[in-house]
Design a protein around this motif. Structure first.
Motif, short mmCIF file in Angstrom:
data_model
loop_
_atom_site.label_atom_id
_atom_site.label_comp_id
_atom_site.label_asym_id
_atom_site.label_seq_id
_atom_site.Cartn_x
_atom_site.Cartn_y
_atom_site.Cartn_z
N HIS A 34 13.10 58.23 34.29
CA HIS A 34 12.22 57.06 34.23
C HIS A 34 12.91 56.02 33.37
N ALA A 35 12.60 54.75 33.61
CA ALA A 35 13.20 53.68 32.82
C ALA A 35 12.84 53.79 31.34
N GLN A 36 11.71 54.42 31.04
CA GLN A 36 11.25 54.56 29.66
C GLN A 36 12.07 55.60 28.88
N VAL A 37 12.80 56.47 29.58
CA VAL A 37 13.50 57.57 28.91
C VAL A 37 14.54 57.05 27.92
N ALA A 38 15.28 56.00 28.29
CA ALA A 38 16.30 55.46 27.39
C ALA A 38 15.68 54.96 26.09
N ARG A 39 14.50 54.37 26.18
CA ARG A 39 13.82 53.90 24.97
C ARG A 39 13.37 55.08 24.12
N ILE A 40 12.85 56.12 24.76
CA ILE A 40 12.43 57.32 24.02
C ILE A 40 13.62 57.91 23.26
N GLN A 41 14.76 58.00 23.94
CA GLN A 41 15.96 58.51 23.29
C GLN A 41 16.34 57.65 22.09
N ASP A 42 16.29 56.33 22.26
CA ASP A 42 16.63 55.42 21.17
C ASP A 42 15.66 55.54 20.00
N TRP A 43 14.35 55.64 20.30
CA TRP A 43 13.35 55.74 19.23
C TRP A 43 13.56 57.01 18.41
N LEU A 44 13.81 58.13 19.10
CA LEU A 44 14.03 59.38 18.37
C LEU A 44 15.34 59.33 17.60
N ALA A 45 16.36 58.72 18.19
CA ALA A 45 17.65 58.60 17.50
C ALA A 45 17.51 57.76 16.24
N ASP A 46 16.79 56.65 16.33
CA ASP A 46 16.59 55.80 15.16
C ASP A 46 15.78 56.52 14.08
N ALA A 47 14.78 57.28 14.51
CA ALA A 47 13.97 58.01 13.54
C ALA A 47 14.78 59.08 12.82
N ALA A 48 15.82 59.60 13.48
CA ALA A 48 16.64 60.67 12.91
C ALA A 48 17.78 60.16 12.03
N LEU A 49 17.93 58.83 11.91
CA LEU A 49 19.01 58.30 11.09
C LEU A 49 18.82 58.68 9.62
N GLU A 108 17.72 56.88 2.39
CA GLU A 108 17.50 57.23 0.99
C GLU A 108 16.23 58.06 0.85
N GLU A 109 16.35 59.15 0.07
CA GLU A 109 15.19 59.99 -0.19
C GLU A 109 14.14 59.19 -0.96
N GLY A 110 12.87 59.31 -0.55
CA GLY A 110 11.79 58.62 -1.23
C GLY A 110 11.57 57.20 -0.76
N ASP A 111 12.28 56.76 0.28
CA ASP A 111 12.11 55.41 0.82
C ASP A 111 10.83 55.39 1.66
N ALA A 112 9.74 54.87 1.10
CA ALA A 112 8.45 54.91 1.77
C ALA A 112 8.45 54.07 3.04
N ALA A 113 9.12 52.91 3.01
CA ALA A 113 9.17 52.05 4.20
C ALA A 113 9.90 52.75 5.34
N LEU A 114 11.00 53.44 5.02
CA LEU A 114 11.74 54.16 6.04
C LEU A 114 10.91 55.30 6.61
N ALA A 115 10.18 56.01 5.74
CA ALA A 115 9.35 57.11 6.21
C ALA A 115 8.27 56.62 7.15
N LEU A 135 8.15 55.34 14.87
CA LEU A 135 9.09 55.56 15.98
C LEU A 135 8.76 56.83 16.74
N VAL A 136 8.42 57.90 16.01
CA VAL A 136 8.06 59.15 16.67
C VAL A 136 6.76 58.99 17.46
N ALA A 137 5.79 58.29 16.89
CA ALA A 137 4.54 58.03 17.61
C ALA A 137 4.81 57.23 18.89
N ALA A 138 5.70 56.23 18.79
CA ALA A 138 6.05 55.44 19.98
C ALA A 138 6.74 56.30 21.02
N ALA A 139 7.63 57.18 20.57
CA ALA A 139 8.33 58.07 21.50
C ALA A 139 7.35 58.99 22.22
N LEU A 140 6.38 59.54 21.49
CA LEU A 140 5.40 60.43 22.11
C LEU A 140 4.51 59.67 23.10
#
Length: 350
Positions: free
Chosen positions: A146-161, A164-171, A177-182
């Motif tokens: 599906h055309a959406q698959v590439a975006r799902i892959q990108d969202w999960l990849a970005d979430a896995a980058l 810094e530990e404790g970065d609340a904005a990053l968390a 990103l995971v919610a968007a992927a799901l």
């Protein structure tokens, strides 16, 4: 913060039919992730590739959603016990092994999780259950393009980058990103249900998933696959050839070579013999001969001849983990601030 999703809430009133159960679980986890009720864990990024070990890895991020029972994930540098209602995002190229356990004898306490993997234009979503003591197997699998698959892959990849530990904005960004992927997975599953005309037999879907998870295992063979699928090697080979148009053995070799090309292109420091091992070839000599048969040149020459990639351009939108030996480092697990405290030590419960 809202109360975390528990096993009872996760499994309440789930449809018995596996396909509908899969969709309902994706929907529940998507909502829980967006509302902050499904804890999201990421393994600590290793400073270097730890060498060979038990388990498998993929070239794209893999998302695990624990439904019931528990899964103990073993990484080269850490462990994690995933509880019901929790999510674990495994970064690309990170070796991991899984050990599962039921919470009790009741059917509702049996192990079950949901696994999401998007790569090369295909979305794989499967429900897993315990098929052998401590080992997961596929209860229901769906593969969609599906055309959406590439975006799902990108969202999960970005979430896995790494970050810094404790970065609340990053968390918070990771959770979004995971919610968007799901949510994207749910859309793809619904689109597939509406447009799919023919589906491979479940036996072949199971074989493809086994190949995907064991591609780096040099003992993988048609006979071994057939034993895990509960049929004869001749029957599995004939069925696969009839539906896929290629032999099962040739399919395995083709996927191994595809993986080798990506590793050779992305991992300049990875020796050819390590690429051979990571792709499931029994020896570097056999790998070189097979690679030359496809490309007319050795892996080393093929890698040197590739044009330099423009700055910022990648074949997959994920960072490459270094592939060199290193010692273990302390384990620091990434989690959204506000969830219950964790001491940073790896879980060791079976």
């Amino acid at each position: 913060m809202s109360e975390n999703l528990d096993a009872a809430a996760m499994t309440a009133d789930l449809p018995a039919e596996p396909a509908q159960r899969l969709r309902e679980l994706v929907e529940r986890f998507a909502r829980a992730a967006a509302e902050g009720r499904a804890p999201l864990w990421l393994p600590p990024h290793p400073a270097a590739w730890p060498g060979r070990g038990q388990g498998h890895f993929h070239l794209a991020a893999e998302l695990f959603l624990q439904v019931s029972g528990t899964t103990r994930f073993v990484f080269p540098h850490a462990e994690r016990l995933l509880q019901p209602g929790e999510m674990l995002l495994v970064p690309p190229k990170l070796l991991h092994d899984e050990h599962v356990r039921a919470a009790g004898p009741a059917p509702a306490q049996a192990f079950q999780n949901l696994v999401i993997h998007a790569d090369a234009g295909s979305l794989c979503s499967h429900l897993a259950h315990e098929v052998h003591p401590g080992r997961p197997g596929i209860l229901h699998l769906e593969v969609r393009g599906h055309a959406q698959v590439a975006r799902i892959q990108d969202w999960l990849a970005d979430a896995a980058l790494p970050g810094e530990e404790g970065d609340a904005a990053l968390a918070l960004q990771r959770r979004a990103l995971v919610a968007a992927a799901l949510a994207g997975v749910r859309r793809v599953l619904e689109a597939g249900a509406a447009t799919e005309v023919s589906v491979e037999p479940p036996l072949l879907a199971r074989a493809r998933s086994l190949i995907r998870d064991r591609l780096g295992d040099h003992t993988l063979s048609v006979r071994d696959l057939a034993a895990h699928c509960g049929c004869s090697a001749d029957y599995l080979s004939h069925l696969f050839h009839r539906h896929a148009g290629e032999t099962l053995a040739a399919h395995i070799v083709r996927l191994r070579l595809d993986r080798a090309e990506r590793l050779l292109a992305d991992e300049a420091a990875l020796a050819v013999k390590e690429v051979a091992w990571a792709c499931g070839f029994a020896s570097s000599g056999y790998f070189i001969r097979t690679f030359r048969a496809r490309h007319g040149q050795t892996p080393a020459v093929w890698r040197q001849a590739r044009p330099s990639r423009p700055a910022g351009a990648t074949e997959a939108t994920v960072p490459a983990l270094p592939f060199v030996p290193t010692r273990e480092r302390p384990c620091h697990w990434a989690r959204l601030p506000g969830d219950e405290a964790d001491d940073g030590r790896p879980d060791t419960a079976a």
